[in-house]
Scaffold this motif. Structure first.
Motif, mmCIF file in Angstrom:
data_model
loop_
_atom_site.group_PDB
_atom_site.id
_atom_site.type_symbol
_atom_site.label_atom_id
_atom_site.label_comp_id
_atom_site.label_asym_id
_atom_site.label_seq_id
_atom_site.Cartn_x
_atom_site.Cartn_y
_atom_site.Cartn_z
ATOM 1 N N GLN A 764 -5.915 31.005 -20.877
ATOM 2 C CA GLN A 764 -4.471 31.119 -20.786
ATOM 3 C C GLN A 764 -3.922 29.907 -20.089
ATOM 4 N N LYS A 765 -2.768 29.473 -20.531
ATOM 5 C CA LYS A 765 -2.144 28.335 -19.882
ATOM 6 C C LYS A 765 -1.553 28.746 -18.565
ATOM 7 N N ALA A 766 -1.378 27.863 -17.580
ATOM 8 C CA ALA A 766 -0.784 28.146 -16.259
ATOM 9 C C ALA A 766 0.683 28.486 -16.421
ATOM 10 N N THR A 767 1.121 29.491 -15.563
ATOM 11 C CA THR A 767 2.515 29.912 -15.643
ATOM 12 C C THR A 767 3.346 29.336 -14.534
ATOM 13 N N THR A 768 2.749 28.915 -13.419
ATOM 14 C CA THR A 768 3.468 28.352 -12.271
ATOM 15 C C THR A 768 2.899 27.023 -11.926
ATOM 16 N N THR A 769 3.808 26.106 -11.624
ATOM 17 C CA THR A 769 3.352 24.757 -11.235
ATOM 18 C C THR A 769 3.867 24.470 -9.829
ATOM 19 N N VAL A 770 2.961 24.113 -8.914
ATOM 20 C CA VAL A 770 3.303 23.833 -7.527
ATOM 21 C C VAL A 770 3.072 22.368 -7.277
#
Length: 778
Positions: A764-770
């Motif tokens: 699954q692709k990442a949903t949040t980017t920090v």
């Protein structure tokens, strides 16, 4: 011993020295006449039964010595001799008289000569004292001779005085010449033709070619009067018409006044050269000089119509008319007239002074020179007759072609000449003359040749008995009637009888009778003559004496005779065409051998044996290597070993050997292995001959050391180890190559496979980017 010496002396006395190299070169001879024509040494034996049965009658023809050796008596030998008969021989005159003096004796002879046989006889000559002299003074009157003419006018008295000292019977004449009166020789302007001299010359006569002024006269006053009346004339070019004037003075005898019994002199005075035949073309004059007299009113009237004479024409007329020229010329043209004088047998050149004052002395000296030189020669000699003159006097001149010369002969002195005549071949009766140049006296020789035999008849034997009643005896042989042939007329020419005898005329079975060069008569070949008149000869006419090799266009080089196609050279000559003198000078080597003994000297050149090379047969091309061929002998001679060890002395007798430390001879240096494997160093020098050597052999041989056992064993073990390592490396290489092959196969299969393209359902692709607020990106 004494008997042998006596026998040798008898043979020499009979055959040798007295014959002095006689030879009889003959072709086919069928009669005595044929024989005597073959050469002066050929003689004929007329003895009956001299020729053996079946042999040609040519055997009767040979030298006297050979005929006598074969049993012919001297009285039976026919050899005609030369015959001389003096027809007229008036004695020589002592001094001049009014009657015709005799200065040459005899005057007429008859000679009967055998071809090829020389005959010598003598003639005598005595110059008569006080013999008359006719002097014709021929003067160049061109402008450059002005001073000379004035002096000649005053020299008449001295000239006559000088002639009177020579003879009381002297006469003198005068003539003058300039040149042809046509361009480009003379200015043809009308005024200039009348006065061709310089304007300052008041006395000048018109232009002319040749003028006769005074005929022969004994009068001094008449000479002075005529010469004084002469004046200078002129022309344009330097050469003058001298030859025109001399020709007319020579051929116009009656006008000049030449006497029959006199010494005739022409004194030509000039300071320039002369025109000759061909120069007339410059003026368009093409008609050759005809050597005839053309005098009208004492002038040469064909001067402008006829070319100048050639030197040859002038020489012939001067000789024919017994005229001797004296060229009194200035120094500048002396060489020109000297060359002309060299072509005129009785002539002399003298140098005039600038004004001709010395002309009287010059004439006096020239006359003494001419009159004291007696030159005997001949005229109208037949082509096949040779004459040789041998002077018998105090001052003979060296031998000349067709002349005999005596110098410094004073008047009244008698001299003689031996004359040898040879007729080369048979000829018709003829005559020719022998004479002293410049003198009227002649000797007439009537000449005939002896070409037939005068044989004695054999009165004790009849022709019927000896010639089978079918002929008569002539010079020892039968002259048969028509229809019969043979030595004794024993053969009939009947066709049936003749056919049975033809086989004996064939050289080999089925060949042409008499080689096609003769007729088969009575079982014997009767040979034909060649195109040149000689005969074929031999039992089958197989030979001729004309087709030998030539050198310098002469048969057998002129130094031999042709015999059946082969040259038989004279003594001292050799070669297939007798082309060279015998000599070994060019074949001599440094060690004074001939061709090093490996060839023969022919024609002064080495003809080498097979393989050896010119010029002196020293080196051999293609011969076996002497180092190898002589090795066995070197081994046995030097070290007593090898294949020839047991018979070395015999097998190697052609080699002389020396054992040395260092080589001293020149030659081929060799290094060869012997039978024991040792190296031998030696030198070979080839001596005279083909298989003759000198050898220097080094005392020490170079032999190899014996092998080392330790080295051999060590070397063997090392060799086995090396071989083992090499085998392992080879095995490793093979395994490596096999693995590489499997790897390439795997790679090829992998490239051929295709994999399915699909996404992993669990990813699954990442949903949040920090983001880190403190990260600057550095």
């Amino acid at each position: 011993m004494d008997r042998c010496l006596l026998l040798i002396l008898i043979l020499v006395a009979r055959n040798g020295l007295c014959q002095n190299g006689e030879s009889c070169s003959k072709s086919v001879v069928n009669s005595c006449s044929d024989c005597i024509r073959s050469g002066p040494d050929c003689m004929w034996c007329q003895k009956l039964n001299f020729t053996k049965a079946g042999k040609q009658e040519a055997a009767r023809c040979d030298t006297k010595a050979n005929l006598m050796d074969r049993g012919c008596e001297e009285e039976e030998i026919i050899s005609p001799k030369n015959n001389l008969k003096v027809v007229k021989e008036v004695p020589l005159s002592g001094s001049f008289s009014e009657q015709e003096p005799i200065q040459l004796s005899p005057q007429t002879i008859k000679l009967n000569l055998r071809p090829g046989l020389p005959h010598k006889f003598s003639v005598s000559f005595k110059r008569v004292e006080g013999y008359p002299v006719d002097l014709y003074y021929l003067m160049d009157l061109s402008n450059s001779m002005k001073d000379d003419l004035e002096n000649i006018k005053n020299l008449g008295k001295d000239l006559f005085a000088a002639l009177k000292q020579i003879t009381e019977h002297a006469k003198i004449g005068f003539g003058a010449f300039v040149d042809k009166t046509v361009l480009p020789y003379t200015n043809t302007n009308k005024e200039k033709l009348q006065k061709p001299c310089d304007e300052n010359d008041k006395k000048c006569q018109a232009a002319f070619g040749y003028r006769h002024v005074l005929s022969m006269t004994p009068s001094e006053d008449e000479f002075k009067e005529k010469v004084t009346a002469q004046f200078i004339s002129g022309n344009l070019d330097s050469p003058e018409g001298s030859l025109d004037a001399m020709m007319q003075a020579a051929v116009c005898g009656e006008k000049i006044g030449w006497r029959n019994n006199s010494t005739r002199l022409i004194v030509l005075t000039t300071d320039d050269g002369f025109h000759m035949a061909g120069d007339g073309k410059l003026a368009g004059i093409l008609e050759p000089n005809d050597e005839a007299c053309h005098m009208q009113n004492n002038l040469y009237d064909k001067s402008s119509e006829m070319d100048y004479p050639s030197v040859g024409q002038l020489v012939m007329q001067l000789k024919k008319n017994n005229i001797q020229p004296i060229f009194a010329v200035t120094k500048n043209v002396e060489s020109v007239y000297q060359q002309l004088s060299d072509m005129i047998p009785k002539s002399v050149v003298g140098v005039l002074s600038a004004d001709s004052k010395n002309v009287v002395d010059l004439i006096e000296r020239a006359y003494k020179s001419l009159s004291s030189k007696v030159t005997l020669t001949h005229e109208n000699l037949p082509d096949n007759v040779n004459v040789v003159y041998t002077p018998k006097c105090d001052h003979p001149e060296s031998a000349q072609d067709n002349k005999g010369v005596c110098n410094n002969v004073p008047a009244g002195k008698e001299v003689s000449f031996d004359i040898t005549l040879t007729a080369d071949s048979c000829m018709e009766d003829t005559s020719f003359t022998i004479r002293p140049l410049g003198i009227k006296d002649t000797l007439t020789v009537t000449l005939s040749t002896i070409c037939e035999c005068d044989c004695k008849n054999h009165t004790d034997v009849s022709g019927s008995e000896y010639c089978n009643s079918q002929g008569k005896i002539q010079c020892g042989i039968c002259s048969c009637k028509d229809g019969y042939v043979g030595q004794a007329c024993e053969c009939s020419t009947d066709e049936r009888e003749e056919r049975a005898k033809r086989a004996s005329c064939q050289k080999q079975n089925n060949t042409q009778e008499c080689e096609g060069r003769g007729d088969c008569v009575c079982g014997r070949c009767r040979c034909h003559t060649t195109e040149s008149g000689n005969s074929y000869h031999g039992d089958f006419c197989e030979c001729d004496d004309e087709n030998c090799e030539k050198f310098q266009n002469q048969l057998c080089g002129g130094h031999g005779v042709c015999k059946c196609g082969t040259c038989k050279c004279d003594v001292g000559f050799e070669g297939s065409a007798c082309e060279c003198r015998k000599s070994e000078e060019g074949c001599r080597t440094l060690n004074n051998t001939v061709c090093y003994g490996r060839g023969k000297c022919k024609c002064n050149r080495c003809e080498c044996d097979v393989g050896y090379q010119r010029p002196n047969c020293q080196k051999c091309l293609g011969c076996p290597d002497s180092c190898q061929t002589k090795m066995n002998c070197i081994e046995c001679l030097g070290f007593e070993s090898g294949p020839f060890e047991k018979n070395c002395t015999v097998a190697c007798s052609n080699i002389s050997r020396h054992l040395v430390d260092q080589f001293t001879i020149s030659g081929k240096e060799c290094k060869q292995k012997d039978s024991k494997g040792c190296w031998i160093k030696f030198k070979l020098e080839q001596l005279i001959g083909e298989d003759n050597y000198m050898a220097e052999i080094q005392k020490q041989r170079d032999c190899p050391e014996p092998p080392s056992v330790t080295a051999i064993i060590g070397g063997s073990i090392a060799g086995v180890a090396v071989i083992g390592i090499l085998l392992l490396m080879l095995l490793k290489l093979l395994i490596y190559m096999k693995d590489m092959k499997e790897w390439r196969k795997f790679e090829n299969e992998r490239k051929k496979s295709k994999w399915a393209e699909a996404e992993n359902p669990l990813w699954q692709k990442a949903t949040t980017t920090v983001s880190n607020p403190t990260f600057t990106g550095e």
